[in-house]
Design an enzyme around this catalytic site. Structure first.
Site, short mmCIF file in Angstrom:
data_model
loop_
_atom_site.label_atom_id
_atom_site.label_comp_id
_atom_site.label_asym_id
_atom_site.label_seq_id
_atom_site.Cartn_x
_atom_site.Cartn_y
_atom_site.Cartn_z
CB CYS A 8 0.44 29.62 4.39
SG CYS A 8 0.16 31.15 5.25
CD GLU A 9 0.20 25.82 -0.80
OE1 GLU A 9 0.93 25.00 -1.38
OE2 GLU A 9 -1.00 25.64 -0.60
CE1 TYR A 15 -6.38 30.00 -20.30
CE2 TYR A 15 -4.35 30.52 -21.47
CZ TYR A 15 -5.65 30.05 -21.47
OH TYR A 15 -6.22 29.63 -22.65
N GLY A 20 -3.91 27.65 -28.96
CA GLY A 20 -2.72 27.01 -28.38
C GLY A 20 -1.40 27.57 -28.83
CD GLU A 51 -12.10 27.26 -30.26
OE1 GLU A 51 -13.32 27.05 -30.30
OE2 GLU A 51 -11.31 26.45 -29.73
N PRO A 52 -7.65 31.51 -30.73
CG PRO A 52 -6.91 33.54 -31.64
CD PRO A 52 -7.90 32.43 -31.87
N GLY A 53 -6.32 32.25 -27.52
CA GLY A 53 -6.60 32.89 -26.23
C GLY A 53 -5.35 33.61 -25.76
NE ARG A 54 -0.53 30.07 -23.47
CZ ARG A 54 -0.57 29.49 -22.27
NH1 ARG A 54 -0.03 30.08 -21.24
NH2 ARG A 54 -1.13 28.30 -22.13
NE ARG A 64 0.02 30.08 -17.34
CZ ARG A 64 1.22 29.94 -17.84
NH1 ARG A 64 2.18 30.78 -17.50
NH2 ARG A 64 1.48 28.98 -18.69
#
Ligand code: LLP
Length: 431
Positions: free
Chosen positions: A361-362, A390, A248, A290-293, A330
């Site tokens: 189309c948004e 991500y 995190g 547990e690093p991800g980013r 994101r």
């Protein structure tokens, strides 16, 4: 746009990553394109390994693969000596196919299926992180039939509300993950685990959320988890051998983001655990994170080509690019902020403020809000930075758009690690 890792600007005013000219990469591989700075990922892995170690406590750095996972990424993580956190059968399958050592895989999931658990237990994953009491029967049943024992950590919710986007907080009292340490049955659950001949409780896990900039929240987590570990050892007579504090750690996306200094932070964590466990008179032999980013986010850059530049009647300047929320959801999901530049005109000053929007189309299909750019022209290459985490892993085929290719760059060489999807891929499973 802030430059990271091996990013530079060459004499032609082009953005260069890993000594590769991004304008050439866009030409060679097409756009949209995910570029990953391989050296930066490796440097991040090493930073964690070198600074998260202590003479008194064993440590393990586990890459949270949900941030970005491919076969090539598994091999890189293996080479750098990190372990791997997987959260689904698909992530586990990828890791096993890449030849990742099963004993270094940690299996997560708040609703693991029987098939996923069978796959994990048969493969011999190192740890299963049990989310809740309901999972225990299933694990026991599978272990019984396979004649195996599962080593687990119990995921706990310490009731800490981290200061981050609501969707990525994970330890509010109402969050869906883990068992609350305040639950009246918490010690019954632990007792039930330790009585099982099929389950070996190694310790506890907690992950408070993602993109967090407050170091103090982790120190609070350490205090609460260690107090709980002491209580659990007194009430249930267990020895807590391992503590996993999750990931995190926040990264820089745009102005205002202030990541903490990891080298100092990692040492502080170990110090705090040592001091607190010392004062409680307990021993925590092993600590995990547990690093991800933090491993991959800044290493990623997405390249797009400008198709149209449009000024609305209401006065807004749009740059239309050939990707969109399907390759980076994101901004629309979390109101995420990004920085961007024109990769072929890095030496020019910004002239106007633009909104970078995609093909979907948004109206919410926005990648970057309010970015100052030299007036973009059709065919320019837009580079959006910090898209390594991500983005690819959360991409979709919305509007039946094929997913971009992923290219690793390093020392002037590029290699495609994920092919661009084709229209044939889009209809592959249609019957
Ligand atoms: N450990 C566990 C149990 C997790 O659930 C996560 C992330 C991590 C570690 C790694 O967290 P990190 O170091 O990457 O922040 N899609 C969202 C982020 C969701 C995070 C989910 N869990 C986003 O794009 O911001």
């Amino acid at each position: 746009m802030k430059l990271f890792g091996t990013m530079e600007i060459n004499e032609e005013g082009h953005l260069v990553i890993g000594k590769c000219d991004t304008v050439d990469l866009a030409e060679e591989y097409g756009t949209p394109l995910y570029i990953m700075d391989e050296q930066l990922i490796r440097d991040r892995c090493r930073l964690f390994r070198e600074n998260f170690k202590s003479e008194d406590i064993k440590t393990e750095v586990i890459y949270a693969s949900k941030a970005f996972l491919t076969l090539a990424m598994c091999r890189l993580i293996e080479e750098e000596g990190l372990s791997l956190d997987v959260v689904s059968g698909g992530e586990l399958y990828t890791a096993l196919k890449a030849g990742f050592p099963a004993h270094r895989i940690h299996m997560h999931g708040n609703n693991k299926s029987r098939e996923e658990l069978v796959m994990a237990i048969e493969a011999g994953v190192g740890r299963i992180i049990v989310d809740n009491r309901y999972e225990l029967d299933l694990i026991e049943d599978i272990c019984k039939s396979l004649d195996k024992r599962a080593c687990i950590l119990l995921r706990l919710n310490p009731g800490i509300e981290a200061d981050t986007h609501d969707y990525i907080k994970t330890t509010k009292n109402d969050s869906k993950f883990g068992e609350s340490i305040y639950d009246e049955n918490i010690f019954h659950i632990i007792n039930r685990i330790i009585k099982s001949p099929y389950i070996d409780l190694k310790g506890f896990h907690s992950h408070i959320g993602s993109q967090i900039f407050q170091e103090e929240t982790y120190y609070e987590l350490i205090n609460i988890m260690l107090d709980f570990a002491k209580k659990a050892s007194q009430v249930c007579g267990i020895r807590v051998e391992e503590l996993n504090l999750g990931g995190g750690f926040g990264v820089y996306y745009a102005k205002g983001d202030k990541p903490f200094e990891l080298e100092v932070f990692l040492k502080n964590i170990l110090e705090k655990v040592k001091n607190k466990s010392g004062s409680l008179g307990i021993d925590i032999p092993k600590l995990m994170i547990e690093p991800g980013r933090t491993i991959v986010a800044n290493a990623g850059t997405t390249l797009y080509r400008v198709g149209t530049v449009k000024k609305t009647y209401g006065g807004k300047n749009y740059v239309f690019i050939d990707g969109g929320m399907n390759d980076n959801p994101r901004t629309s999901l979390y109101d995420a902020q990004y920085e961007a530049a024109l990769a072929n005109r890095m030496d020019e000053e910004g002239q106007n403020v633009y909104t970078i929007t995609g093909k979907c189309c948004e109206s919410g299909d926005i990648i970057v809000k309010n970015v100052s750019l030299p007036n973009p022209r059709v065919g320019d290459i837009v580079a959006v930075s910090t898209t390594g985490a991500y983005n690819y892993s959360m991409s979709s085929n919305y509007n039946r758009l094929p997913r971009p290719a992923v290219v690793f760059v390093k020392d002037g060489k590029s290699r495609c690690v994920v092919k661009r999807e084709t229209y044939e891929d889009i209809i592959r499973n249609d019957i």
